[in-house]
Motif scaffolding. Sequence first.
Motif, mmCIF file in Angstrom:
data_model
loop_
_atom_site.group_PDB
_atom_site.id
_atom_site.type_symbol
_atom_site.label_atom_id
_atom_site.label_comp_id
_atom_site.label_asym_id
_atom_site.label_seq_id
_atom_site.Cartn_x
_atom_site.Cartn_y
_atom_site.Cartn_z
ATOM 1 N N GLY A 317 45.582 54.033 47.471
ATOM 2 C CA GLY A 317 44.135 54.110 47.246
ATOM 3 C C GLY A 317 43.387 54.060 48.566
ATOM 4 O O GLY A 317 43.974 54.261 49.635
ATOM 5 N N VAL A 318 42.089 53.762 48.480
ATOM 6 C CA VAL A 318 41.276 53.677 49.700
ATOM 7 C C VAL A 318 41.030 52.202 49.990
ATOM 8 O O VAL A 318 40.366 51.510 49.222
ATOM 9 N N GLU A 319 41.579 51.732 51.122
ATOM 10 C CA GLU A 319 41.558 50.294 51.402
ATOM 11 C C GLU A 319 40.132 49.748 51.486
ATOM 12 O O GLU A 319 39.818 48.723 50.888
ATOM 13 N N ALA A 320 39.252 50.463 52.208
ATOM 14 C CA ALA A 320 37.891 49.937 52.403
ATOM 15 C C ALA A 320 37.193 49.758 51.063
ATOM 16 O O ALA A 320 36.463 48.786 50.846
ATOM 17 N N GLU A 321 37.429 50.693 50.147
ATOM 18 C CA GLU A 321 36.764 50.617 48.849
ATOM 19 C C GLU A 321 37.290 49.447 48.022
ATOM 20 O O GLU A 321 36.536 48.718 47.392
ATOM 21 N N VAL A 398 31.820 47.871 42.155
ATOM 22 C CA VAL A 398 33.173 47.611 41.623
ATOM 23 C C VAL A 398 33.523 48.655 40.564
ATOM 24 O O VAL A 398 34.601 49.251 40.579
ATOM 25 N N LYS A 399 32.579 48.922 39.663
ATOM 26 C CA LYS A 399 32.834 49.874 38.583
ATOM 27 C C LYS A 399 33.163 51.263 39.154
ATOM 28 O O LYS A 399 34.123 51.915 38.725
ATOM 29 N N HIS A 400 32.392 51.703 40.143
ATOM 30 C CA HIS A 400 32.639 53.026 40.705
ATOM 31 C C HIS A 400 33.952 53.118 41.468
ATOM 32 O O HIS A 400 34.645 54.123 41.404
ATOM 33 N N VAL A 401 34.268 52.034 42.180
ATOM 34 C CA VAL A 401 35.549 52.040 42.903
ATOM 35 C C VAL A 401 36.696 52.145 41.901
ATOM 36 O O VAL A 401 37.647 52.911 42.089
ATOM 37 N N MET A 402 36.570 51.411 40.786
ATOM 38 C CA MET A 402 37.622 51.472 39.757
ATOM 39 C C MET A 402 37.727 52.886 39.185
ATOM 40 O O MET A 402 38.815 53.430 39.070
ATOM 41 N N ARG A 404 37.002 55.679 40.521
ATOM 42 C CA ARG A 404 37.598 56.610 41.487
ATOM 43 C C ARG A 404 39.100 56.409 41.613
ATOM 44 O O ARG A 404 39.820 57.301 42.045
ATOM 45 N N HIS A 405 39.576 55.233 41.230
ATOM 46 C CA HIS A 405 41.027 55.003 41.281
ATOM 47 C C HIS A 405 41.629 55.079 39.876
ATOM 48 O O HIS A 405 42.710 54.553 39.622
ATOM 49 N N GLN A 406 40.921 55.712 38.950
ATOM 50 C CA GLN A 406 41.348 55.862 37.546
ATOM 51 C C GLN A 406 41.615 54.521 36.870
ATOM 52 O O GLN A 406 42.451 54.395 35.984
ATOM 53 N N GLY A 407 40.884 53.487 37.320
ATOM 54 C CA GLY A 407 41.048 52.177 36.690
ATOM 55 C C GLY A 407 39.758 51.765 36.002
ATOM 56 O O GLY A 407 38.857 52.577 35.841
ATOM 57 N N TYR A 408 39.690 50.529 35.582
ATOM 58 C CA TYR A 408 38.448 50.026 34.975
ATOM 59 C C TYR A 408 38.317 48.530 35.170
ATOM 60 O O TYR A 408 39.280 47.852 35.513
ATOM 61 N N LEU A 409 37.078 48.066 34.966
ATOM 62 C CA LEU A 409 36.779 46.637 35.145
ATOM 63 C C LEU A 409 36.574 46.018 33.767
ATOM 64 O O LEU A 409 35.878 46.596 32.935
ATOM 65 N N SER A 410 37.212 44.868 33.503
ATOM 66 C CA SER A 410 36.912 44.191 32.234
ATOM 67 C C SER A 410 36.333 42.818 32.549
ATOM 68 O O SER A 410 36.687 42.195 33.561
ATOM 69 N N ILE A 411 35.415 42.383 31.696
ATOM 70 C CA ILE A 411 34.732 41.111 31.952
ATOM 71 C C ILE A 411 34.841 40.217 30.717
ATOM 72 O O ILE A 411 34.554 40.663 29.606
ATOM 73 N N ALA A 412 35.296 38.984 30.925
ATOM 74 C CA ALA A 412 35.327 38.022 29.817
ATOM 75 C C ALA A 412 34.604 36.781 30.309
ATOM 76 O O ALA A 412 34.844 36.330 31.436
ATOM 77 N N SER A 413 33.698 36.268 29.501
ATOM 78 C CA SER A 413 32.949 35.111 29.976
ATOM 79 C C SER A 413 32.484 34.242 28.822
ATOM 80 O O SER A 413 32.131 34.747 27.762
ATOM 81 N N THR A 414 32.528 32.937 29.026
ATOM 82 C CA THR A 414 32.003 32.006 28.026
ATOM 83 C C THR A 414 30.973 31.121 28.721
ATOM 84 O O THR A 414 31.308 30.479 29.732
ATOM 85 N N PRO A 415 29.744 31.109 28.200
ATOM 86 C CA PRO A 415 28.725 30.262 28.834
ATOM 87 C C PRO A 415 29.205 28.816 28.922
ATOM 88 O O PRO A 415 29.874 28.318 28.005
ATOM 89 N N GLU A 416 28.894 28.190 30.028
ATOM 90 C CA GLU A 416 29.267 26.789 30.342
ATOM 91 C C GLU A 416 30.742 26.619 30.678
ATOM 92 O O GLU A 416 31.133 25.571 31.169
#
Length: 434
Positions: A317-321, A398-402, A404-416
């Motif tokens: 991939g592209v290291e800087a990205e 982050v989303k765009h870098v993913m 471009r590398h045919q990947g994706y970002l997933s987010i899981a979060s619970t308040p507190e």
Amino acid sequence: MTPSSLRSAILQLLKISLAGALLGGLLGHIGLGLAGALLLCLVWHLHQLQRLLHWLNSPYKSQVPEARGLWGEVFDSLHHMRRREHEVRKRMQSVINRIQSSTTALSDAVVMIDRDGHLEWWNQAANTLLGLRSPDDAGQHVTNLIRDPRFVDYFELTHHAREGLDIPSHIDPNVQLMFSLTRYGRGERLMVVRDVTRLHNLEQMRKDFVANVSHELRTPLTVIVGYLETLSDNADAINPRWKRALDQMQQQARRMQALLTDLLLLARLENDELGRDEEVIQLAPLLHSIHQDARDVSGERGHQIKLEIQGGALFKGVEAELRSAFSNLVFNAVKYTQDGGQISIRWWEDVHGGHLSVSDNGAGIAPEHLNRLTERFYRVDASRNSSTGGTGLGLAIVKHVMLRHQGYLSIASTPEKGSTFTCHLPEARLIDTV
Ligand SMILES: Nc1ncnc2c1ncn2[C@@H]1O[C@H](COP(=O)(O)OP(=O)(O)OP(=O)(O)O)[C@@H](O)[C@H]1O
Ligand SMILES: [Mg+2]
């Protein structure tokens, strides 16, 4: 056939046979008379059969043959059947005609493709937008006619694709087309193609505008920052009343610089094709250096930051990205987790590919924000973030870098409880170390 007509037909046959036998009896040859009468009957029936055949092969509107008795009924019933069938066919034809004329009026191309990928039917707009020739192209494989590799990939993977494909037309590169494929029936596909040139041009104008403005603002800002630094280097010569204002000007100018850098990076991520900067990246040293940076940023806030690496951690991939994407996640964790909080950075590999997760036990994010976090300038709580200095571009990067590398970002979060941001990278880009 009604029982009465059958009865009268049998009766008639008996009468003729009797007449033949009587006539034969008078002449002294009963058998011959009977046989002659039966032969006569047979010839008559053959004649009716021949009339029937002739009528069935003639056009629908031709006169129904005249006949009485059994044959009359046969002709009548067949005539009614033919009339009913003709009406059903007429109704179906008019439905087909209506559908065809409405799809001809459509400005979008509509193409029906059979389960093996061959063209079955298409409307007028498909001729103009895709250059199809009717009826010559019927039965051709769709990828023989639209050869763009991006289309071929999209066509072969339609069962995965949820979004359409946006590519330039192969007939006129100035025209931008949006393809969308839907499966129906027993594996057949319906392809709808829309001309999205206007939308595409507007989108391009927006990207160019942001990129140009960011670029043009950079030089004046560099000059301002330069002078501010010179001024604060000579702080003794300045009236102390201006000292605070100068500090704030410097701080805000640096914020603007960071914002411009992020906007330019986003513009580049959106516009440039990935390719020439790709290399094999050793993720371990990259992650160790981000880990160290995070500890420096945390400083006296005393976060406990752990790093764990499983697998070869060699990636194409592209290291800087990737550095930019991973550090955004790690710095966010530091920024949005209370002092002394726990942060864990983890890289692992499995059959799906490589994954980098950043978990924290910070404030977490309410579910209604999760879908919008990767939008530009989106911040959960503007007032809280203005104190931490964020601009809301980090996760968009982050989303765009993913992507471009045919990947994706997933987010899981619970308040507190805390949040976990995970970058999923495709298996095809992992380099085997064994
Ligand atoms: N680890 C986290 N915990 C809680 N909230 C988070 C976390 N990471 C991101 N957020 C929320 O998501 C928002 C968007 O994050 P993003 O990184 O895009 O922007 P930012 O950090 O505000 O600014 P920038 O990264 O551009 O300096 C943040 O403003 C914050 O509200
Ligand atoms: Mg951020």
